[in-house]
Design an enzyme around this catalytic site. Structure first.
Site, PDB file in Angstrom:
ATOM      1  N   TYR A  51       0.514  -1.450  -0.119  1.00 35.93           N
ATOM      2  CA  TYR A  51      -0.389   0.045   0.012  1.00 35.93           C
ATOM      3  C   TYR A  51       1.350   1.428  -0.223  1.00 35.93           C
ATOM      4  O   TYR A  51       2.267   1.471   1.066  1.00 35.93           O
ATOM      5  CB  TYR A  51      -0.819   0.176   1.067  1.00 35.93           C
ATOM      6  CG  TYR A  51      -2.565  -0.049   0.579  1.00 35.93           C
ATOM      7  CD1 TYR A  51      -3.588   0.648  -0.409  1.00 35.93           C
ATOM      8  CD2 TYR A  51      -3.067  -1.173   0.979  1.00 35.93           C
ATOM      9  CE1 TYR A  51      -4.062   0.229  -0.584  1.00 35.93           C
ATOM     10  CE2 TYR A  51      -4.481  -1.365   0.952  1.00 35.93           C
ATOM     11  CZ  TYR A  51      -5.118  -0.349   0.186  1.00 35.93           C
ATOM     12  OH  TYR A  51      -6.347  -0.362  -0.408  1.00 35.93           O
ATOM     13  N   GLU A  53      -0.253   4.903  -0.671  1.00 41.31           N
ATOM     14  CA  GLU A  53      -1.785   6.086  -0.725  1.00 41.31           C
ATOM     15  C   GLU A  53      -0.555   7.416  -0.157  1.00 41.31           C
ATOM     16  O   GLU A  53       0.055   7.661   0.390  1.00 41.31           O
ATOM     17  CB  GLU A  53      -2.502   6.028   0.403  1.00 41.31           C
ATOM     18  CG  GLU A  53      -3.288   5.375   0.075  1.00 41.31           C
ATOM     19  CD  GLU A  53      -4.499   5.176   0.542  1.00 41.31           C
ATOM     20  OE1 GLU A  53      -4.605   6.487   1.283  1.00 41.31           O
ATOM     21  OE2 GLU A  53      -5.962   3.931   0.734  1.00 41.31           O
ATOM     22  N   ASP A 197      -6.774  13.366 -24.791  1.00 40.81           N
ATOM     23  CA  ASP A 197      -7.091  12.439 -24.279  1.00 40.81           C
ATOM     24  C   ASP A 197      -6.027  11.551 -25.993  1.00 40.81           C
ATOM     25  O   ASP A 197      -6.711  10.824 -26.638  1.00 40.81           O
ATOM     26  CB  ASP A 197      -8.141  11.401 -24.486  1.00 40.81           C
ATOM     27  CG  ASP A 197      -8.169   9.986 -23.827  1.00 40.81           C
ATOM     28  OD1 ASP A 197      -7.264   9.353 -23.805  1.00 40.81           O
ATOM     29  OD2 ASP A 197      -9.557   9.806 -23.559  1.00 40.81           O
ATOM     30  N   THR A 223      -4.101   5.751 -21.847  1.00 39.42           N
ATOM     31  CA  THR A 223      -3.837   4.537 -21.087  1.00 39.42           C
ATOM     32  C   THR A 223      -2.269   4.291 -21.575  1.00 39.42           C
ATOM     33  O   THR A 223      -1.957   4.750 -23.061  1.00 39.42           O
ATOM     34  CB  THR A 223      -4.559   3.707 -21.725  1.00 39.42           C
ATOM     35  OG1 THR A 223      -4.775   3.603 -23.484  1.00 39.42           O
ATOM     36  CG2 THR A 223      -6.219   3.723 -21.155  1.00 39.42           C
ATOM     37  N   LYS A 226      -2.531   0.850 -25.175  1.00 36.72           N
ATOM     38  CA  LYS A 226      -2.187   0.447 -26.560  1.00 36.72           C
ATOM     39  C   LYS A 226      -1.579   0.358 -27.241  1.00 36.72           C
ATOM     40  O   LYS A 226      -0.698  -0.671 -27.816  1.00 36.72           O
ATOM     41  CB  LYS A 226      -3.681   1.464 -26.926  1.00 36.72           C
ATOM     42  CG  LYS A 226      -4.957   1.109 -25.768  1.00 36.72           C
ATOM     43  CD  LYS A 226      -6.170   2.253 -26.577  1.00 36.72           C
ATOM     44  CE  LYS A 226      -7.695   1.724 -25.100  1.00 36.72           C
ATOM     45  NZ  LYS A 226      -7.541   2.896 -24.233  1.00 36.72           N
ATOM     46  N   ARG A 232      -2.004  -2.400 -18.399  1.00 36.39           N
ATOM     47  CA  ARG A 232      -3.622  -1.837 -18.464  1.00 36.39           C
ATOM     48  C   ARG A 232      -3.758  -0.808 -17.819  1.00 36.39           C
ATOM     49  O   ARG A 232      -4.431  -0.600 -16.345  1.00 36.39           O
ATOM     50  CB  ARG A 232      -4.522  -3.038 -18.287  1.00 36.39           C
ATOM     51  CG  ARG A 232      -4.745  -4.081 -19.130  1.00 36.39           C
ATOM     52  CD  ARG A 232      -5.989  -4.363 -19.614  1.00 36.39           C
ATOM     53  NE  ARG A 232      -7.271  -3.943 -20.025  1.00 36.39           N
ATOM     54  CZ  ARG A 232      -7.403  -4.129 -21.586  1.00 36.39           C
ATOM     55  NH1 ARG A 232      -6.388  -4.938 -22.262  1.00 36.39           N
ATOM     56  NH2 ARG A 232      -8.099  -3.572 -21.984  1.00 36.39           N
TER      57      ARG A 232
HETATM   58  N1  DSN Z   1     -12.251   0.487 -25.448  1.00 38.19           N
HETATM   59  C1  DSN Z   1     -11.470   1.276 -25.822  1.00 38.19           C
HETATM   60  C2  DSN Z   1     -11.440   0.671 -27.374  1.00 38.19           C
HETATM   61  O1  DSN Z   1     -11.173   0.163 -27.630  1.00 38.19           O
HETATM   62  O2  DSN Z   1     -11.103   1.337 -27.739  1.00 38.19           O
HETATM   63  C3  DSN Z   1     -11.771   2.321 -25.547  1.00 38.19           C
HETATM   64  O3  DSN Z   1     -11.736   2.471 -23.923  1.00 38.19           O
END
Ligand code: DSN
Length: 411
Positions: A51, A53, A197, A223, A226, A232
């Site tokens: 932990y 925080e 974003d 994120t 990707k 993730r």
């Molecule tokens: N679910 C993602 C996507 O497939 O683009 C976006 O959050």
């Protein structure tokens, strides 16, 4: 026998089945990728037990001196990779990153201008069913009906009329470059803050295969799993003037303890993304997407906006007379995984949309190049044009299996 097989054979079987599925299918989901064994090792490490925080040097728990080093490394590597002044590497996901970024600079019911969800935007950009659409007054700019691209003329007109506190851009199904400098100019003109974003394109930005939003935006959310090919997770980059507000908005504003194993896995991902190999990877992702689009277009399949500049294409299935659900299922029978998607100005509903989103990040990680992409595109075109032809679909499934056997998912 592994510990997992001995202690929980049911879950061990599920993990093994999923690994086999990933190995034996062509994954064209534009938002998915395959992490390295180093990222897997960090996220499966004992850092999960801790932990922490707070932030490095300012925690609410003892024993944080070791995990502090992981978070500091992740932060410094993120800033260097993207040329950012400040990074918060604690958001659990992209939506959590957006939630915290909004909380950092907005009050409830403030006005925000973002891309329409049905035109490629994202739920967390103000959809009515999301916290964002309930807490803030979102308005949405459409794409141009003629070009199926963002039209800064439309954005500017709406921004002038609305005077939003924040302008948001970034997308989950938009195949073209975004003019971040143009957006920043409009934001300045109307006195708005500017948030990008970049979740889908973060790896392309890191690898120099897409213009960066970082010099232009006040806040950049992303994120890390990707095109960036990490764990993730989410992350926020910002100018140093927003650092304190962003950090407080993440913790204690919207989250509790950070997941330190995933903070460490982010650090590994950022180091990997800073290598020359990753630059070649990012360029190949884009080249593969372009080739995929060219072969499909040659076969008479229409692409939204006529092509792609990034890692994905959006197919207008009306050109072959089927809907997204039919396409997704027929491709799945041939071991090709993609997802149905709305297209701009779609006459059909979300569960039976007119589009198919196809992306190249995961196949490129496996080492597939233009030659393999050409074959995959030919298979896709054949299936889309005749989705009920089971004999051909199963012949293609066998070819897919052969191809997959030559490109491992472990690296
Ligand atoms: N679910 C993602 C996507 O497939 O683009 C976006 O959050």
């Amino acid at each position: 026998m592994t510990d997992l097989e001995r202690r929980d054979p049911e879950i061990a079987r599920i993990v093994a089945d999923e690994e086999r599925r990933q190995q034996n299918e062509i994954n064209l989901i534009a938002s998915e990728n395959i992490v390295s064994s180093a990222v897997l090792a960090a996220q499966g490490s004992v850092l999960t037990n801790k932990y922490a925080e707070g932030y490095p040097g300012k925690r609410y728990y003892g024993g944080c001196e070791v995990v502090d080093r992981a978070e500091e490394l992740a932060r410094v590597r993120a800033c260097k990779l993207f040329g950012a002044e400040h990074a918060n590497v604690q958001p659990h996901s992209g939506t959590q990153a957006n939630l915290a970024a909004y909380a950092a600079v907005l009050e409830p019911r403030d006005k925000v201008l973002a891309l329409e969800l049905a035109h490629g935007g994202h739920l967390s950009h103000g959809a009515k069913v999301s916290f964002s659409g309930k807490a803030y007054e979102f308005h949405h700019y459409p794409l141009s009906r003629e070009t199926e691209r963002i039209d800064l003329g439309i954005v500017e007109e709406m921004a002038r009329a609305l005077r939003p506190k924040l302008i948001v851009t970034g997308a989950s199904a938009y195949p073209r470059h975004i003019d971040f400098a143009g957006f920043a100019r409009i934001a300045r003109e109307v006195g708005a803050l500017f948030l990008v974003d970049m979740a889908h394109i973060a790896g392309l930005v890191a690898g120099g295969a897409h213009p960066s939003p970082v010099p232009h935006a006040d806040l950049v959310t992303t994120t890390t799993h990707k095109t960036l090919r990490g764990p993730r997770c989410g992350m926020i980059l910002c100018r140093s003037s927003f650092a304190k507000k962003v950090d407080s908005a993440v913790f204690p504003g919207t989250q509790g303890g950070p997941l330190m194993h995933l903070v460490a896995a982010r650090a590994v991902c950022f180091a990997e993304a800073a290598t020359p190999e990753f630059r070649s990877y990012a360029a190949q992702v884009v080249a593969n997407a372009r080739k995929l689009g060219e072969v499909l277009a040659r076969a008479g399949v229409r692409l939204v906006s006529g092509g792609t500049d990034n890692h994905l294409i959006l197919v207008d299935l009306r050109s072959v007379g089927i809907t997204g659900d039919v396409a997704e299922n027929a491709l799945a029978r041939a071991r090709i995984v993609a997802n149905m998607n709305m297209i701009p100005f779609d006459p059909n509903p979300p569960r039976r949309p007119s589009g198919l989103r196809i992306g190249t990040p995961a196949i490129t990680t496996r080492g597939m190049g233009l030659e393999e992409v050409e074959r995959i595109a030919e298979w896709i075109a054949a299936i889309l044009k005749d989705p009920g032809n089971e004999a051909r679909t199963s012949a293609i499934a066998n070819d897919v299996l052969d191809l997959c056997g030559r490109f491992p998912t472990r690296y």
